[in-house]
Structure formats: C-alpha cells, structure tokens
Write a protein that holds these residues in place. Sequence first.
Motif, PDB file in Angstrom:
ATOM      1  N   THR A  44       0.837  -1.189   0.000  1.00  0.00           N
ATOM      2  CA  THR A  44       0.000   0.000   0.000  1.00  0.00           C
ATOM      3  C   THR A  44       0.873   1.242   0.000  1.00  0.00           C
ATOM      4  N   GLY A  45       0.452   2.222  -0.772  1.00  0.00           N
ATOM      5  CA  GLY A  45       1.224   3.447  -0.859  1.00  0.00           C
ATOM      6  C   GLY A  45       0.821   4.454   0.179  1.00  0.00           C
ATOM      7  N   ARG A  46      -0.309   4.192   0.811  1.00  0.00           N
ATOM      8  CA  ARG A  46      -0.814   5.202   1.732  1.00  0.00           C
ATOM      9  C   ARG A  46      -0.850   4.683   3.159  1.00  0.00           C
ATOM     10  N   THR A  47      -0.938   5.609   4.072  1.00  0.00           N
ATOM     11  CA  THR A  47      -1.075   5.274   5.477  1.00  0.00           C
ATOM     12  C   THR A  47      -2.556   5.122   5.784  1.00  0.00           C
ATOM     13  N   HIS A  48      -2.899   3.993   6.321  1.00  0.00           N
ATOM     14  CA  HIS A  48      -4.294   3.751   6.663  1.00  0.00           C
ATOM     15  C   HIS A  48      -4.476   3.868   8.168  1.00  0.00           C
ATOM     16  N   ASP A  49      -5.724   4.052   8.566  1.00  0.00           N
ATOM     17  CA  ASP A  49      -6.010   4.220   9.992  1.00  0.00           C
ATOM     18  C   ASP A  49      -6.083   2.883  10.704  1.00  0.00           C
ATOM     19  N   MET A  50      -5.060   2.087  10.524  1.00  0.00           N
ATOM     20  CA  MET A  50      -5.052   0.817  11.232  1.00  0.00           C
ATOM     21  C   MET A  50      -3.675   0.616  11.830  1.00  0.00           C
ATOM     22  N   THR A  51      -3.652   0.028  12.999  1.00  0.00           N
ATOM     23  CA  THR A  51      -2.373  -0.341  13.580  1.00  0.00           C
ATOM     24  C   THR A  51      -1.948  -1.651  12.962  1.00  0.00           C
ATOM     25  N   ASN A  52      -0.766  -1.661  12.407  1.00  0.00           N
ATOM     26  CA  ASN A  52      -0.323  -2.879  11.737  1.00  0.00           C
ATOM     27  C   ASN A  52       1.186  -2.837  11.569  1.00  0.00           C
ATOM     28  N   ARG A  53       1.750  -3.997  11.379  1.00  0.00           N
ATOM     29  CA  ARG A  53       3.164  -4.042  11.025  1.00  0.00           C
ATOM     30  C   ARG A  53       3.347  -3.437   9.652  1.00  0.00           C
ATOM     31  N   ILE A  54       4.331  -2.553   9.519  1.00  0.00           N
ATOM     32  CA  ILE A  54       4.658  -1.996   8.208  1.00  0.00           C
ATOM     33  C   ILE A  54       6.116  -2.279   7.902  1.00  0.00           C
ATOM     34  N   PHE A  55       6.323  -2.910   6.769  1.00  0.00           N
ATOM     35  CA  PHE A  55       7.673  -3.149   6.276  1.00  0.00           C
ATOM     36  C   PHE A  55       7.968  -2.207   5.122  1.00  0.00           C
ATOM     37  N   ILE A  98       3.299  -3.650   3.347  1.00  0.00           N
ATOM     38  CA  ILE A  98       4.564  -3.182   2.770  1.00  0.00           C
ATOM     39  C   ILE A  98       4.295  -1.830   2.129  1.00  0.00           C
ATOM     40  N   THR A  99       5.048  -0.830   2.540  1.00  0.00           N
ATOM     41  CA  THR A  99       4.981   0.474   1.893  1.00  0.00           C
ATOM     42  C   THR A  99       6.385   0.807   1.394  1.00  0.00           C
ATOM     43  N   ILE A 100       6.507   1.014   0.102  1.00  0.00           N
ATOM     44  CA  ILE A 100       7.814   1.277  -0.510  1.00  0.00           C
ATOM     45  C   ILE A 100       8.158   2.748  -0.342  1.00  0.00           C
ATOM     46  N   PRO A 101       9.273   3.061   0.326  1.00  0.00           N
ATOM     47  CA  PRO A 101       9.634   4.474   0.483  1.00  0.00           C
ATOM     48  C   PRO A 101       9.968   5.106  -0.867  1.00  0.00           C
ATOM     49  N   LEU A 102       9.196   6.107  -1.247  1.00  0.00           N
ATOM     50  CA  LEU A 102       9.414   6.834  -2.499  1.00  0.00           C
ATOM     51  C   LEU A 102       9.007   8.282  -2.271  1.00  0.00           C
ATOM     52  N   ASN A 103       9.339   9.122  -3.229  1.00  0.00           N
ATOM     53  CA  ASN A 103       9.021  10.551  -3.168  1.00  0.00           C
ATOM     54  C   ASN A 103       7.584  10.791  -2.676  1.00  0.00           C
ATOM     55  N   PRO A 104       7.410  11.319  -1.470  1.00  0.00           N
ATOM     56  CA  PRO A 104       6.049  11.459  -0.927  1.00  0.00           C
ATOM     57  C   PRO A 104       5.195  12.432  -1.738  1.00  0.00           C
ATOM     58  N   GLU A 105       5.861  13.305  -2.520  1.00  0.00           N
ATOM     59  CA  GLU A 105       5.099  14.269  -3.318  1.00  0.00           C
ATOM     60  C   GLU A 105       4.715  13.705  -4.686  1.00  0.00           C
ATOM     61  N   PHE A 106       5.204  12.515  -5.002  1.00  0.00           N
ATOM     62  CA  PHE A 106       4.854  11.933  -6.308  1.00  0.00           C
ATOM     63  C   PHE A 106       5.070  10.430  -6.224  1.00  0.00           C
ATOM     64  N   ALA A 107       4.194   9.755  -5.507  1.00  0.00           N
ATOM     65  CA  ALA A 107       4.308   8.305  -5.429  1.00  0.00           C
ATOM     66  C   ALA A 107       3.271   7.744  -6.391  1.00  0.00           C
ATOM     67  N   SER A 108       3.724   7.387  -7.561  1.00  0.00           N
ATOM     68  CA  SER A 108       2.814   6.998  -8.631  1.00  0.00           C
ATOM     69  C   SER A 108       3.411   5.836  -9.401  1.00  0.00           C
ATOM     70  N   LEU A 109       3.486   4.681  -8.728  1.00  0.00           N
ATOM     71  CA  LEU A 109       3.979   3.476  -9.391  1.00  0.00           C
ATOM     72  C   LEU A 109       2.833   2.813 -10.116  1.00  0.00           C
ATOM     73  N   ASN A 110       3.088   2.282 -11.307  1.00  0.00           N
ATOM     74  CA  ASN A 110       2.022   1.446 -11.850  1.00  0.00           C
ATOM     75  C   ASN A 110       2.150   0.041 -11.246  1.00  0.00           C
ATOM     76  N   LEU A 111       1.135  -0.770 -11.519  1.00  0.00           N
ATOM     77  CA  LEU A 111       1.023  -2.071 -10.875  1.00  0.00           C
ATOM     78  C   LEU A 111       2.275  -2.924 -11.101  1.00  0.00           C
ATOM     79  N   ALA A 112       2.699  -3.037 -12.357  1.00  0.00           N
ATOM     80  CA  ALA A 112       3.847  -3.899 -12.670  1.00  0.00           C
ATOM     81  C   ALA A 112       5.134  -3.344 -12.053  1.00  0.00           C
ATOM     82  N   GLN A 113       5.233  -2.027 -11.929  1.00  0.00           N
ATOM     83  CA  GLN A 113       6.420  -1.441 -11.308  1.00  0.00           C
ATOM     84  C   GLN A 113       6.479  -1.759  -9.819  1.00  0.00           C
ATOM     85  N   ALA A 114       5.324  -1.743  -9.160  1.00  0.00           N
ATOM     86  CA  ALA A 114       5.286  -2.109  -7.745  1.00  0.00           C
ATOM     87  C   ALA A 114       5.703  -3.570  -7.565  1.00  0.00           C
TER      88      ALA A 114
END
Lengths: 252, 252
Positions: free
Chosen positions: A86-97, A139-155
């Motif tokens: 997931t690229g975004r922060t959700h309102d759930m407590t969870n392990r994030i890698f 899993i949230t991939i650290p990328l430019n927070p102002e432009f996180a726009s991966l397409n599906l295959a890139q993720a």
Amino acid sequence: MTTQPVIILVEPQLVENIGMTARAMMNCGLTELRLVDPRDPWPLHDPLQERMDAASSGADEILKNAKIFDTVQAAITDLNYVYATTGRTHDMTNRIFTARGATPDMAQRIAADQKVGVMFGRERTGLVNEHIVLANAKITIPLNPEFASLNLAQAVLLIGYEWYQSRDQTPGHQLYSSHSRPATREEYLFFYNRLEQELDEAGFFVAADMRPSMTRSLQNALQRAEMTEQEIRTWHGVLSSLIGKRKKAGNA
Amino acid sequence: MTTQPVIILVEPQLVENIGMTARAMMNCGLTELRLVDPRDPWPLHDPLQERMDAASSGADEILKNAKIFDTVQAAITDLNYVYATTGRTHDMTNRIFTARGATPDMAQRIAADQKVGVMFGRERTGLVNEHIVLANAKITIPLNPEFASLNLAQAVLLIGYEWYQSRDQTPGHQLYSSHSRPATREEYLFFYNRLEQELDEAGFFVAADMRPSMTRSLQNALQRAEMTEQEIRTWHGVLSSLIGKRKKAGNA
C-alpha cells in the motif's frame, strides 16, 4: 513446496498490466501468480490474450499457470503470512515493512516452511481496507512522498527486485576482467621503474626538488587504474612506441 | 549545484518510454534528464508530445526541462563520473557495480561536489561498446540470468529506487499506530490477569497440571500481538461482553 512468495493481484483492470507483471516477476525469478476477480473474464480470448502475452515479453509461462480466484479470502486461504502493499497510510495499527525490510522476513518464513504471499491492489485505487485487514502486515515502498505513482507492474518489480537482491551474492563493486588477471605489485613496479628511467633519459624531471612529489603523483595515478596484467603489457608497448618516436625524431 | 545523478537516455526510440522514464524518476526524487539523439526530432509535436506526457503521469516538468544532445560525448562533457548501465558482460575490463553498490558511490561523489550521471542505452540493444567506454564504470543489475528483460523505464526505476533508498531513513520494520501508543507491560499484565481470573471463574482450567503451560501459551500469544493501549481497552470490552453473555445465560 513453494520456495518463493506468491504474487496476488487483486481486481486487476488491464490485461497489459497483468502481462507486464508476469514480465517483472520473471526478471526476478518469481513464478507463482494469482489473480483475484480480474476485470476481463478468464480465460481470456483474443485480442485480450494477445495483448497480455505481448506485454509479458515472453513470460507467458507464468500467465499460463496463473490461478484465478473470486475473492481475496479464497486466494490467500492456504498461505501462512500475507503482506499487503500500500502506498498510503491507513487508519489501522499494523506491522509496516519497507520493501527491503520485508524480503528477509519472507525468506525466514519460507525457510521455516511457511507459504507467503504479497497482495497488490487494483490500478488507481490500490488495496482497500477490507482487503488489507486480511493480511498479516503491510509493505509500503519508500518513495518521493510528493509523487508516489507506481504502476502495478512497477510495484511488483520493486518487490521482486528486493526478493532477488536478498538472495543474490553479487559483490556491490568489482573489477571485472574477462581475459586477464589483475597485475601484481611487481608488474606495476617494473612498469613504473621503466617509465621513470625513460623519463629521466628524456629529461622530464627538470627541477630536482619537484621530483619526489612528481614520482609519487605518477605512481598514484597508475595504481588507481588497477590495471590487469594484459593492460600493463599494453602500456609497455605504448611506452616503447613513444620512445621509438622520440629517438627516431632525435636521430632525424 | 546538482545534488543527484543525472539520467541520460541514449537514442531512446519510443516517446512512451521517455515519458515513463520521467515518471520513474519523479517517483524517486530525480529531476535532471538528458536525451542523446532521440529517434523523434525534438521538440516533439502532437500526437507524440501528447503520448509522452500521458506516459509520464504528471511528471511533465522533468520532460520540459530535459536537455537534448547530438552525441553521448556532448551529453556527458560536464560530468565528473559516469556510470553505464548494461545487462550484459562485455569484453572490457572495468569497474562493475550492482545498482545497490553504485548508489553509495554516487552519493559520496556528489557530496564531494562531483557531477555524476547514469547512462541507459536504447531499447532492445542497450548501450554499445563505443558508448560504454566513455563511462567510468558500469552498473549491472543482478536479475534472473535466464530472463533479464527490463524495459528502459524499469531500468531507470531500479536505479532511482536504489538512489532513493540510500538516502531514506524509514525503518525496515515498524509497528504503526495512528491513534494510540503501544500498550505498557502494566496494561498488558492487567488485562491478562483479568482474563485469567475470569477463565478461572468460568472453569476453563480443568486440568491443574496443564495450567502453567496453558497460561504461558495465552500470555505469549497476547504479547506477540503487540497491541496498542486502545486495542487493550477494546479487548477489555470484548471480555466484559463475553462474561455478560455467559452470566446472562447462567441466570436464564
């Protein structure tokens, strides 16, 4: 026995993205693909099948073996541990890698005979909360927070890339030589001494007080080149050739 | 002052790949793009311009600022250190980095005020030897040797991804909580003790000799959940609710 993470695409919309996902997986040595409720009914027919295969660039074996499921629950039911990308922060407590943090965790689980999978949401929306909660971790991939726009295959590619790197032994930096071994210190010194002697004869060292720093500087530059035995021999030839030219010129 | 590697595409053939490269760069916080002899004459006109912009998914600022050069020499003339990406082993002795190995090297050079660039060859063929020899070092991304088939923008993405990761501080693994702090040991113990007492009253521990291993097992599972203070309170509510149900049933 599955020895790699299963890739799970949830509600993929475009067959091109499914094809490119297979290509990304194949680059990274991943082979097991599951699709949950793809937009176009499965099995595909032409021209959709053709478009997907073209996008896979030859990774169609993965597509042929892909398993189709109606629901996320059905697709992950046999797995022991599931990561939701997931690229975004959700309102759930969870392990994030991070992607890099997740792959050693996957490898350890697989080594302990667990079956693990990584879920990817549909284009544009990503995974929704009701699917994320079915996973053990995010899993949230650290990328430019102002432009996180991966397409599906890139993720998929970035996760697969990290998976491959976590098992790959290639040194981060090496000096490659296909034909020759690195020169020994003796070969270096022999060449350098010859160079210095020829420079002496040619009158290169005009100011005696500059000579120590000059010789150090020449040696340093040569040393940094990390030449092979073959290259040292080539430079001997270069030296001989230049001397010959000068001596010939002197004779003329 | 350039504080990041310059991305150099040599003879890119498809405007979509140039657009997707800009998108990949933007994801990774890279902004400086140079193009050497692109197939379609620059500046582009519609529909090529439109197709490129669409593929960039909003990273058109990078495309607007892209610089065009006739030759590789011209494109790299102001740089101090150039990396050539290549998927294959060439018959040249040269420094070879992995993508992961290269980014700390880039960062050190940039910190020392060097300008660095990474070259990518044209689609299908990659960089040719006459261009590779102009670079100081090679980058070869470790991937499945039996299927190394990255497209241009994916190769840029992997280099950019490593660049971003080398500067990113996100922990590889964390427990995220948007609303609540992790529970203290006291809060855990208070909940556990209450649970054990209620289980006692409910007659859960039938075999006295099983009790020590059973209580350890319950505590272990609870502890591994790493609950937040809010979650512990929710589970107190769950416990109260279940007790109420049983007591009500008992009263009926």
